[in-house]
Each structure stands twice: as C-alpha cells, then as structure tokens.
Scaffold this active site. Structure first.
Site, PDB file in Angstrom:
ATOM      1  N   ALA A   1       0.793  -1.244   0.000  1.00  0.00           N
ATOM      2  CA  ALA A   1       0.000   0.000   0.000  1.00  0.00           C
ATOM      3  C   ALA A   1       0.829   1.300   0.000  1.00  0.00           C
ATOM      4  O   ALA A   1       0.498   2.225  -0.739  1.00  0.00           O
ATOM      5  CB  ALA A   1      -0.993  -0.010   1.157  1.00  0.00           C
TER       6      ALA A   1
ATOM      7  N   LEU B   1      -5.838  -6.895  -1.016  1.00  0.00           N
ATOM      8  CA  LEU B   1      -5.928  -8.114  -0.201  1.00  0.00           C
ATOM      9  C   LEU B   1      -5.296  -9.273  -0.972  1.00  0.00           C
ATOM     10  O   LEU B   1      -5.019  -9.155  -2.169  1.00  0.00           O
ATOM     11  CB  LEU B   1      -7.398  -8.396   0.119  1.00  0.00           C
ATOM     12  CG  LEU B   1      -8.047  -7.336   1.026  1.00  0.00           C
ATOM     13  CD1 LEU B   1      -9.546  -7.569   1.173  1.00  0.00           C
ATOM     14  CD2 LEU B   1      -7.368  -7.317   2.403  1.00  0.00           C
TER      15      LEU B   1
ATOM     16  N   LYS C   1      -3.510  -6.623  -8.756  1.00  0.00           N
ATOM     17  CA  LYS C   1      -3.370  -7.731  -9.702  1.00  0.00           C
ATOM     18  C   LYS C   1      -3.046  -9.002  -8.949  1.00  0.00           C
ATOM     19  O   LYS C   1      -2.489  -8.892  -7.856  1.00  0.00           O
ATOM     20  CB  LYS C   1      -2.304  -7.443 -10.751  1.00  0.00           C
ATOM     21  CG  LYS C   1      -0.994  -6.787 -10.279  1.00  0.00           C
ATOM     22  CD  LYS C   1      -0.203  -7.350  -9.164  1.00  0.00           C
ATOM     23  CE  LYS C   1       0.369  -8.703  -9.308  1.00  0.00           C
ATOM     24  NZ  LYS C   1       1.194  -9.107  -8.122  1.00  0.00           N
TER      25      LYS C   1
ATOM     26  N   ARG D   1       1.735 -15.422  -1.076  1.00  0.00           N
ATOM     27  CA  ARG D   1       2.052 -15.952  -2.400  1.00  0.00           C
ATOM     28  C   ARG D   1       2.266 -17.466  -2.389  1.00  0.00           C
ATOM     29  O   ARG D   1       2.286 -18.100  -3.444  1.00  0.00           O
ATOM     30  CB  ARG D   1       3.328 -15.278  -2.948  1.00  0.00           C
ATOM     31  CG  ARG D   1       3.125 -13.811  -3.282  1.00  0.00           C
ATOM     32  CD  ARG D   1       4.435 -13.054  -3.308  1.00  0.00           C
ATOM     33  NE  ARG D   1       4.233 -11.631  -3.502  1.00  0.00           N
ATOM     34  CZ  ARG D   1       3.828 -10.783  -2.542  1.00  0.00           C
ATOM     35  NH1 ARG D   1       3.578 -11.215  -1.317  1.00  0.00           N
ATOM     36  NH2 ARG D   1       3.658  -9.510  -2.803  1.00  0.00           N
TER      37      ARG D   1
ATOM     38  N   ASP E   1       1.135 -14.401  -9.210  1.00  0.00           N
ATOM     39  CA  ASP E   1       1.759 -13.217  -8.622  1.00  0.00           C
ATOM     40  C   ASP E   1       2.590 -12.409  -9.621  1.00  0.00           C
ATOM     41  O   ASP E   1       2.473 -11.182  -9.696  1.00  0.00           O
ATOM     42  CB  ASP E   1       2.654 -13.654  -7.459  1.00  0.00           C
ATOM     43  CG  ASP E   1       3.251 -12.474  -6.727  1.00  0.00           C
ATOM     44  OD1 ASP E   1       2.466 -11.609  -6.287  1.00  0.00           O
ATOM     45  OD2 ASP E   1       4.480 -12.389  -6.611  1.00  0.00           O
TER      46      ASP E   1
END
Ligand code: NDP
Ligand SMILES: O=C1OC[C@@H](O)[C@H](O)[C@H]1O
Length: 378
Positions: A39, A98, A121, A191, A203
């Site tokens: 973020a 998220l 994404k 991930r 990812d």
C-alpha cells in the site's frame, strides 16, 4: 555524475512526494482494505501527491494494525473490519490489496457499497469471478481497474510504440520474465498459499502475460508448452512457471506466428562458485522482429549492428512519477469523467486471468480455488 544526482533526486521524490500546490476542496476520499505491504508505494505516496485525492481510511482485521498504519502514513480514520470501511459513506474509492483469493469477495462488496475500486493484480482467482466483478461495476456505473500500473508509464508505452511502428519488421518472438531471488518469501507469505490464490504465475506471471499480450496486440491462440516447479512443502504452489505461447502475427499477409515465452519464478538461485553471488530481482521483456529488437528493463547486451538506448521517465513530476502515480492519475481521470491518457478495459483483465487459468491447467496444478464467500449478486 549528473545521472547519479538525477537518480537520487527521483528516488527522494518518490519516497517523499511533494504535496500538491492546488489541492481540491472536495477530493476523492480513498479507503484501503488491509494494512498491506504494497500500500505505501502503490497508493499512499501517489495519493499524497494528487490534488484530487486524500487518504481517508484504512481497515485491518485487527484495528491496532490499522491504527499503526494510519499513524505512520497519515490516514484520517481506522476501522476494525473491512465491511466497516465499506459502510462509511465518506469513502469514495476503495483500494483492494488483499490476497488474491479475497479480491473477488471484497471487490463485489465494495461495489455493492457504491465505491469505485482500484484492485490489485491479478484481478481474481478465476475468469468467472473477474467477469462478474466487471459486470457488477458496469451495472453500478462505477470504475473498476486491475492495477497493472506498468501499463500507464510512458516507458512501457514507448516500447509498445516501437513494436507497433514497424521499425523492428515483423515481430517473431516475445520473451518476458519476472523473477525474484530465493529466500525473499517467508513460508507464511500469501504468495505461497493455494487457498489465498498464491503461485508464481498468479503473482508475477500475470505481469509477463499481460505485457506479452499488450505487445502482441492480441491474445494467444495456443499454449505450446507450460511447466511448473513445485516444492514438497507447497505442493499446489508453482514456485516457478514457464510457458511458451503462440500468437497470430499482427502483420497483414504474414501467416507465421509470434512465439512468446513467459517466465515467473520466486526462487532464483544464487550464482557463481558455491552460490556466492546473490541473484537479483529481474524484470525483462524482449520483442524480436525481422529487422531488430527492443528490450526493456534489462541491460544492453552485446548486440551486433546499430543499437540505441532510450530512457523514458516521463515528463510528470520532473521525471519522478512512478508507474503507480501514472496509474492513479488515469484512475482519477476516469472516476471524474475525464479521458485518461491510457486505459484498459474489462475484456483485457478477463482475458489475462483466463489465460493464467489455462496455463495452470496445462502445468497440471489447476486453477486457483474460486471464492466460497457469499457476495452481493450483480
Ligand atoms: N502492484 C504491485 O506492484 C504489487 C501488487 N501486489 C498485490 O497486492 C496484494 C497484496 O500483496 P502484499 O501487500 O504483498 O500482501 P500482504 O502480505 O501485505 O497482505 C495484504 C493484506 O492482506 C490482508 N489479509 C486478509 N486476509 C488475510 C489472510 N488470510 N492472510 C494474510 N493476509 C490477509 C492483511 O490485512 P490486515 O492488515 O487486515 O491483516 C494484509 O495486510 C496481492 O494481490 C499482490 O498480488 C503485491 C506487491 C506488489
Ligand atoms: O511487482 C511485483 O513484484 C514482486 C511480486 O511478488 C509482487 O507481488 C508483484 O506485484
């Protein structure tokens, strides 16, 4: 020397973006779902530099995390659940960073609450979910954008321009890879969780596929091969995926195909004797035509013939705007009913996740699990 100074100046401006000189008196209020690691770079800093945006809220599953984030980044309000943020009528735009497996649920809920959504994404775990999100956004008259920030930067657009200009002749192959060194991801990283929509193809492969489709100006026609590396600890997660795809040639009167290879890997091994030279994160794209080639991100190779290097930092912010800042500009233009300098639509996001799914099927790992959450219906 001048370029070292220029680089330092750009890095400083990215980290400490100047406040806008002409702030709007009614800026769009942004809310962030989760105190996500991405973020600050992807939304906090760009918003601080945009005259028509403010960071209004951040929600976390544990409100103390939201409070710590808000204190550090100067966010006005905190919430102890994502739904509380969505229920706040003050919020205009939701940034959804998220884990992938939660993108669908919380984007649908945000749209139901009447918020525009900037969605990280890859858009969702399945193409069906992506289709539903965009259909819902359209029905509600809201802006939804999958945050493929790289597309908004002038450097990417210049590469596309070179490919489309014909100066490289007929494009015959495109290679695209995004890899990070071994040891960067902890075992509990999102991930590496199948249930949260993890995997290297999700990812990082999502970028390589998106960029390849962008340069080819089309979707693949066929997967020629696809394989994934797994580990015994995370058997359903692709630590690395490589795929070879065929695209139709975009040149009239040329019936040959473009062959594309994409490569994403979480565990690039160290190199040299005893692995003493650590690997570095790598992003490389190369389009090869009959008359020449263009490379992005990589260093100049030992190419024969004429070569040139073009730099495109963009004009904005004296060259300091990041891909994320360009993306935010376009997103806000769209929300405000202006024509953004670049945009890509629902069909593009849907095609990307469709082909990610097909590549996963081809590797034998299968698509990531669809959300089981109850969501508002479109
Ligand atoms: N555009 C870009 O350059 C990048 C995009 N991304 C994308 O952004 C998204 C987030 O990535 P990143 O910031 O690295 O992720 P984080 O590991 O920081 O997780 C993001 C947030 O997910 C929330 N969360 C909700 N449920 C869970 C759960 N069950 N397990 C773990 N976390 C949960 C946490 O919020 P809470 O604070 O509520 O606990 C956390 O802050 C991904 O979709 C990723 O693909 C990532 C990196 C770069
Ligand atoms: O930009 C990126 O690079 C590293 C990845 O792990 C991340 O999720 C991605 O968005």
């Amino acid at each position: 020397m001048a370029s070292v100074y220029g680089l330092c100046k750009r890095v400083y401006t990215v980290l400490y973006p100047p406040a806008p000189t002409d702030p709007s008196s009614t800026p769009l209020k942004f809310g962030i779902l989760g105190a996500a690691a991405i973020a600050p770079i992807a939304i906090v800093r760009p918003v601080k530099n945009h005259p028509d945006a403010v960071l209004y809220g951040v929600a976390a599953r544990d409100e103390t995390r939201a409070a710590a984030f808000a204190k550090k980044w100067g966010v006005v309000k905190t919430y102890g659940s994502y739904q509380e943020l969505l229920d706040d009528p003050e919020i205009d735009v939701v940034y959804n960073p998220l884990p992938n497996g939660l993108h669908y649920e919380w984007t649908m809920k945000a749209l139901a609450a009447g918020k525009h959504v900037l969605l990280e994404k890859p858009s969702a775990d399945t193409a069906e979910e992506t289709r539903k999100m965009f259909a819902f956004a359209e029905k509600k008259g809201l802006v939804l954008l999958e945050a493929f920030h790289y597309r908004f930067h002038p450097a990417t657009q210049r590469v596309k321009e070179i490919v489309d200009s014909g100066e490289l002749g007929q494009i015959k192959s495109i290679e695209s890879s995004l890899t990070i060194p071994s040891g960067l991801l902890k075992d509990d990283d999102i991930r590496l969780s199948y249930n949260l929509g993890g995997g290297a193809m999700m990812d990082m492969g999502c970028y390589t596929l998106s960029m390849t489709r962008y340069l080819a100006g089309a979707d693949p026609v066929k997967i020629l091969s696809a394989s994934a590396d797994t580990s015994s600890k995370f058997p359903r997660i692709d630590i690395g995926t490589s795929a070879k795809l065929a695209f139709s040639s975009q040149t009239p009167d040329d019936d040959s195909q473009i062959t594309a290879t994409i490569h994403a890997n979480f565990r690039l091994p160290a190199r040299g004797p005893f692995g003493l030279i650590p690997a570095m994160p790598k992003m490389n794209v190369r389009a090869v035509g009959t008359e020449g080639e263009v490379k992005t991100y990589g260093k100049e190779g030992n190419s024969k013939g004429k070569t040139r290097t073009e730099k495109r930092y963009g004009e904005k912010g004296n060259g300091s705007w990041t891909t994320y800042r360009y993306q935010l500009e376009a997103f806000i233009d769209k929300v405000r009913g202006r024509t953004p300098q670049h945009w890509f639509d629902a069909a593009d996001s849907i095609a990307n996740i469709e082909w990610i799914g097909r590549i996963y099927e081809e590797t034998g790992l299968g698509i990531r699990p669809a959300s089981e959450a109850e969501v508002p219906s479109a």
